[in-house]
Design a protein around this motif. Sequence first.
Motif, short mmCIF file in Angstrom:
data_model
loop_
_atom_site.label_atom_id
_atom_site.label_comp_id
_atom_site.label_asym_id
_atom_site.label_seq_id
_atom_site.Cartn_x
_atom_site.Cartn_y
_atom_site.Cartn_z
N LYS A 53 53.42 99.74 68.06
CA LYS A 53 52.21 98.97 67.78
C LYS A 53 52.45 97.47 67.88
O LYS A 53 51.53 96.70 67.71
CB LYS A 53 51.68 99.32 66.40
N ARG A 55 54.07 93.87 66.59
CA ARG A 55 54.59 93.20 65.41
C ARG A 55 54.11 93.88 64.13
O ARG A 55 53.03 94.44 64.08
CB ARG A 55 54.12 91.75 65.39
N GLY A 56 54.91 93.74 63.09
CA GLY A 56 54.53 94.27 61.79
C GLY A 56 53.54 93.36 61.10
O GLY A 56 53.22 92.27 61.57
N THR A 57 53.06 93.79 59.95
CA THR A 57 52.04 93.05 59.22
C THR A 57 52.52 91.67 58.81
O THR A 57 51.82 90.68 58.99
CB THR A 57 51.61 93.85 57.98
N ARG A 60 52.94 89.35 61.87
CA ARG A 60 51.63 88.88 62.33
C ARG A 60 51.07 87.82 61.40
O ARG A 60 50.53 86.81 61.85
CB ARG A 60 50.63 90.04 62.36
N SER A 123 44.82 88.54 60.37
CA SER A 123 46.06 89.33 60.55
C SER A 123 46.09 90.53 59.61
O SER A 123 46.51 91.63 60.00
CB SER A 123 47.29 88.46 60.33
N GLU A 126 43.54 93.08 60.96
CA GLU A 126 44.05 93.71 62.18
C GLU A 126 45.15 94.73 61.88
O GLU A 126 45.17 95.82 62.45
CB GLU A 126 44.57 92.64 63.15
N SER A 127 46.01 94.41 60.95
CA SER A 127 47.06 95.36 60.57
C SER A 127 46.46 96.59 59.90
O SER A 127 46.91 97.71 60.13
CB SER A 127 48.05 94.69 59.62
N ASP A 130 44.90 98.66 62.62
CA ASP A 130 45.97 99.32 63.39
C ASP A 130 46.56 100.50 62.62
O ASP A 130 46.91 101.52 63.21
CB ASP A 130 47.08 98.34 63.73
N HIS A 131 46.69 100.33 61.32
CA HIS A 131 47.26 101.41 60.51
C HIS A 131 46.37 102.66 60.55
O HIS A 131 46.87 103.78 60.64
CB HIS A 131 47.43 100.95 59.06
N SER A 149 38.47 92.94 63.87
CA SER A 149 39.21 92.07 62.93
C SER A 149 38.57 90.70 62.85
O SER A 149 38.45 90.12 61.77
CB SER A 149 40.66 91.93 63.38
#
Length: 193
Positions: A53, A55-57, A60, A123, A126-127, A130-131, A149
């Motif tokens: 996916k 970058r991580g949360t 980001r 951010s 968006e995370s 994505d999750h 987002s």
Amino acid sequence: MVDNNTSSSYSASDDNLPKIDLFGGGNVDLRTVAPLYGVASEEEPDYLDYDIKGRGTVERMFLYSGSSYLTGILTGGILGGRTGWKTAPSPRFWLRLNSVMNGAGKLGSKWGNNAGVFALMYSLSESLLDHFETDKVLGGHQAVNPVLSGAISGLLYKSTAAPRTAALASVLGGFGAGMFYVIRGQLDHFYYR
């Protein structure tokens, strides 16, 4: 303590790994100890960790909020300095410089803080999207998560204002994120041919 006789007597058939005598307890073969410490053997490949996916949360969050804060403080500082130059109470240099610095500091900090907070909300939303893989649920297009987002961030950013203002901010946030997604895609296509 390394036994000089064993360290100089290993051959290419031993994979160039010496046997080490640790505290007189016998020889330790490094091929048997290496997997315990995460060193891959020759039979299995050594892979790098990769998140599909991206970058991580937290990554980001730092990237978006930091770059947005810097962009906001520079843009606001330039505009505030320009306004301070035009509205200086006197044409004398030191008074005009003071007016420029006051205007740049006032508008630059305001724009930087606002942009950083908006990017932080973007951010995190968006995370979260994505999750829960919202893009797959809503049709599978990659632009769904950035646009949603932006819309969520605009709505949250202006949630304390009137409902029409919050709805307008939501539409503008989604539109801005969609445009940024399109421009970034075009730049990626241009640079990575």
